[in-house]
Design an enzyme around this catalytic site. Structure first.
Site, PDB file in Angstrom:
ATOM      1  N   PRO A   9       0.794  -1.228   0.000  1.00  0.00           N
ATOM      2  CA  PRO A   9       0.000   0.000   0.000  1.00  0.00           C
ATOM      3  C   PRO A   9       0.828   1.281   0.000  1.00  0.00           C
ATOM      4  O   PRO A   9       1.869   1.361   0.661  1.00  0.00           O
ATOM      5  CB  PRO A   9      -0.820  -0.102   1.294  1.00  0.00           C
ATOM      6  CG  PRO A   9      -0.116  -1.097   2.136  1.00  0.00           C
ATOM      7  CD  PRO A   9       0.529  -2.063   1.178  1.00  0.00           C
ATOM      8  N   ASN A  10       0.327   2.207  -0.765  1.00  0.00           N
ATOM      9  CA  ASN A  10       0.868   3.581  -0.865  1.00  0.00           C
ATOM     10  C   ASN A  10       2.169   3.679  -1.648  1.00  0.00           C
ATOM     11  O   ASN A  10       2.659   4.782  -1.875  1.00  0.00           O
ATOM     12  CB  ASN A  10       1.038   4.215   0.526  1.00  0.00           C
ATOM     13  CG  ASN A  10      -0.274   4.269   1.280  1.00  0.00           C
ATOM     14  OD1 ASN A  10      -1.247   4.820   0.769  1.00  0.00           O
ATOM     15  ND2 ASN A  10      -0.329   3.680   2.462  1.00  0.00           N
ATOM     16  N   ARG A  17       4.274  10.926  -2.095  1.00  0.00           N
ATOM     17  CA  ARG A  17       4.221  10.719  -0.633  1.00  0.00           C
ATOM     18  C   ARG A  17       5.592  11.014   0.015  1.00  0.00           C
ATOM     19  O   ARG A  17       6.618  10.542  -0.452  1.00  0.00           O
ATOM     20  CB  ARG A  17       3.748   9.293  -0.285  1.00  0.00           C
ATOM     21  CG  ARG A  17       4.798   8.229  -0.486  1.00  0.00           C
ATOM     22  CD  ARG A  17       4.339   6.830  -0.143  1.00  0.00           C
ATOM     23  NE  ARG A  17       4.218   6.578   1.277  1.00  0.00           N
ATOM     24  CZ  ARG A  17       4.395   5.388   1.848  1.00  0.00           C
ATOM     25  NH1 ARG A  17       4.686   4.333   1.098  1.00  0.00           N
ATOM     26  NH2 ARG A  17       4.257   5.227   3.128  1.00  0.00           N
ATOM     27  N   TYR A  22      10.972   9.040   1.040  1.00  0.00           N
ATOM     28  CA  TYR A  22      10.975   8.049  -0.040  1.00  0.00           C
ATOM     29  C   TYR A  22      11.551   8.569  -1.355  1.00  0.00           C
ATOM     30  O   TYR A  22      11.669   7.804  -2.315  1.00  0.00           O
ATOM     31  CB  TYR A  22       9.544   7.527  -0.258  1.00  0.00           C
ATOM     32  CG  TYR A  22       8.978   6.865   0.976  1.00  0.00           C
ATOM     33  CD1 TYR A  22       9.502   5.665   1.441  1.00  0.00           C
ATOM     34  CD2 TYR A  22       7.951   7.465   1.703  1.00  0.00           C
ATOM     35  CE1 TYR A  22       9.003   5.061   2.587  1.00  0.00           C
ATOM     36  CE2 TYR A  22       7.438   6.867   2.856  1.00  0.00           C
ATOM     37  CZ  TYR A  22       7.975   5.671   3.288  1.00  0.00           C
ATOM     38  OH  TYR A  22       7.491   5.067   4.425  1.00  0.00           O
ATOM     39  N   ASN A  73       8.015  -5.584  -0.955  1.00  0.00           N
ATOM     40  CA  ASN A  73       7.965  -4.475  -0.013  1.00  0.00           C
ATOM     41  C   ASN A  73       6.506  -4.399   0.442  1.00  0.00           C
ATOM     42  O   ASN A  73       5.666  -3.829  -0.249  1.00  0.00           O
ATOM     43  CB  ASN A  73       8.394  -3.162  -0.679  1.00  0.00           C
ATOM     44  CG  ASN A  73       8.395  -2.013   0.318  1.00  0.00           C
ATOM     45  OD1 ASN A  73       7.838  -2.131   1.408  1.00  0.00           O
ATOM     46  ND2 ASN A  73       8.990  -0.895  -0.062  1.00  0.00           N
ATOM     47  N   ALA A  76       3.186  -0.801   4.793  1.00  0.00           N
ATOM     48  CA  ALA A  76       2.641  -0.794   6.160  1.00  0.00           C
ATOM     49  C   ALA A  76       2.217  -2.191   6.630  1.00  0.00           C
ATOM     50  O   ALA A  76       2.236  -2.478   7.836  1.00  0.00           O
ATOM     51  CB  ALA A  76       1.457   0.156   6.235  1.00  0.00           C
ATOM     52  N   GLU A  97      12.499  -9.455   1.716  1.00  0.00           N
ATOM     53  CA  GLU A  97      11.769  -8.265   2.179  1.00  0.00           C
ATOM     54  C   GLU A  97      12.610  -7.017   1.875  1.00  0.00           C
ATOM     55  O   GLU A  97      13.803  -7.008   2.159  1.00  0.00           O
ATOM     56  CB  GLU A  97      11.564  -8.393   3.692  1.00  0.00           C
ATOM     57  CG  GLU A  97      10.983  -7.179   4.372  1.00  0.00           C
ATOM     58  CD  GLU A  97      11.129  -7.266   5.909  1.00  0.00           C
ATOM     59  OE1 GLU A  97      11.895  -8.120   6.418  1.00  0.00           O
ATOM     60  OE2 GLU A  97      10.473  -6.457   6.588  1.00  0.00           O
ATOM     61  N   HIS A  99      12.692  -2.621   2.062  1.00  0.00           N
ATOM     62  CA  HIS A  99      12.137  -1.317   2.436  1.00  0.00           C
ATOM     63  C   HIS A  99      13.013  -0.225   1.854  1.00  0.00           C
ATOM     64  O   HIS A  99      14.245  -0.299   1.958  1.00  0.00           O
ATOM     65  CB  HIS A  99      12.053  -1.166   3.954  1.00  0.00           C
ATOM     66  CG  HIS A  99      11.187  -2.203   4.563  1.00  0.00           C
ATOM     67  ND1 HIS A  99       9.818  -2.169   4.449  1.00  0.00           N
ATOM     68  CD2 HIS A  99      11.492  -3.339   5.224  1.00  0.00           C
ATOM     69  CE1 HIS A  99       9.321  -3.244   5.044  1.00  0.00           C
ATOM     70  NE2 HIS A  99      10.313  -3.969   5.507  1.00  0.00           N
ATOM     71  N   ARG A 106      13.293   4.520  12.339  1.00  0.00           N
ATOM     72  CA  ARG A 106      11.989   5.187  12.376  1.00  0.00           C
ATOM     73  C   ARG A 106      11.187   4.793  13.619  1.00  0.00           C
ATOM     74  O   ARG A 106      11.749   4.352  14.600  1.00  0.00           O
ATOM     75  CB  ARG A 106      11.257   4.906  11.056  1.00  0.00           C
ATOM     76  CG  ARG A 106      12.066   5.430   9.852  1.00  0.00           C
ATOM     77  CD  ARG A 106      11.361   5.234   8.544  1.00  0.00           C
ATOM     78  NE  ARG A 106      10.121   6.003   8.467  1.00  0.00           N
ATOM     79  CZ  ARG A 106       9.200   5.850   7.509  1.00  0.00           C
ATOM     80  NH1 ARG A 106       9.401   4.950   6.544  1.00  0.00           N
ATOM     81  NH2 ARG A 106       8.103   6.576   7.512  1.00  0.00           N
TER      82      ARG A 106
HETATM   83  C1  DQA Z   1       8.269   1.107   3.745  1.00  0.00           C
HETATM   84  C2  DQA Z   1       8.386   1.330   5.253  1.00  0.00           C
HETATM   85  C3  DQA Z   1       7.060   1.075   5.925  1.00  0.00           C
HETATM   86  O1  DQA Z   1       7.180   1.278   7.322  1.00  0.00           O
HETATM   87  C4  DQA Z   1       6.023   2.028   5.394  1.00  0.00           C
HETATM   88  O2  DQA Z   1       4.759   1.758   5.969  1.00  0.00           O
HETATM   89  C5  DQA Z   1       5.933   2.048   3.924  1.00  0.00           C
HETATM   90  C6  DQA Z   1       7.161   1.933   3.136  1.00  0.00           C
HETATM   91  C7  DQA Z   1       9.580   1.441   2.999  1.00  0.00           C
HETATM   92  O3  DQA Z   1       9.677   1.061   1.844  1.00  0.00           O
HETATM   93  O4  DQA Z   1      10.454   2.107   3.547  1.00  0.00           O
HETATM   94  O5  DQA Z   1       4.878   2.256   3.345  1.00  0.00           O
HETATM   95  O6  DQA Z   1       8.020  -0.266   3.525  1.00  0.00           O
END
Ligand code: DQA
Length: 174
Positions: A9-10, A17, A22, A73, A76, A97, A99, A106
């Site tokens: 998501p997102n 964002r 990011y 990835n 959230a 995984e 990020h 964080r």
């Molecule tokens: C994320 C880190 C997560 O905590 C966050 O909710 C994201 C992006 C990252 O790519 O740094 O949406 O996965």
């Protein structure tokens, strides 16, 4: 070698964002970046992005018997989803995984990762290059270097440069 790159998501909002966290590059830029690396690494990649947990579970299940590796990835859902963990465990496909940000630096709620328990590795804080590192990890796990370049080649990525003979690399179909 077929690898599925999943974004949660997102991540479709990359570029808009929180650019201070990011960056300014978009999701399409991310796809392009990973595609180019995949070409260099001689693996095939498909991409999937969803904002919906169940859709992500469905896509992981559909990967069974089709893909040799998953780069995910979960955004959230990393910090909340047992369903995604169970999905990667169910299919048994080597999964990494990723990020974009360094979640270790964080908030406390980002320190938990359920999916990590089902992954062969985690890459964080390396921006889009983290996805490329994840591809390399999957190739190494699959024995990519031995298959294609022989014992002498240390790294699957720049094998064209390192191998004595470029032939096995050119022929390789990872
Ligand atoms: C994320 C880190 C997560 O905590 C966050 O909710 C994201 C992006 C990252 O790519 O740094 O949406 O996965």
């Amino acid at each position: 070698m077929r690898i599925l790159v999943i974004n949660g998501p997102n991540l479709n909002m990359l570029g808009i964002r929180e650019p201070d966290i990011y960056g300014k590059a978009t999701y399409d830029d991310l796809v392009e970046h990973v595609k180019q690396a995949a070409e260099r690494l001689r693996v095939s990649v498909d991409f999937y992005q969803s904002n919906h947990e169940g859709d992500l579970v469905d896509r992981i299940q559909q990967a069974y018997g089709v893909y040799d590796g998953i780069v995910i990835n979960p955004a959230a859902y990393t910090h909340t989803s047992v369903a995604l963990l169970d999905a990667v465990k169910s299919v048994g496909i080597p999964t990494v995984e990723v990020h974009i940000s360094d979640v270790r630096e964080r908030e406390d709620f980002r320190q938990v990762s359920y999916i990590r328990l089902g992954c062969i590795g985690t890459v964080m804080g390396k921006g889009f290059d983290g996805y490329v590192e994840a591809l390399e990890m999957l190739i190494r796990t699959a024995g990519g270097k031995a298959e294609t370049c022989g014992e002498a080649c240390e790294s699957p990525a720049p094998c064209e440069e390192k191998c004595e003979s470029p032939a096995p690399c050119e022929e390789a179909d990872r």
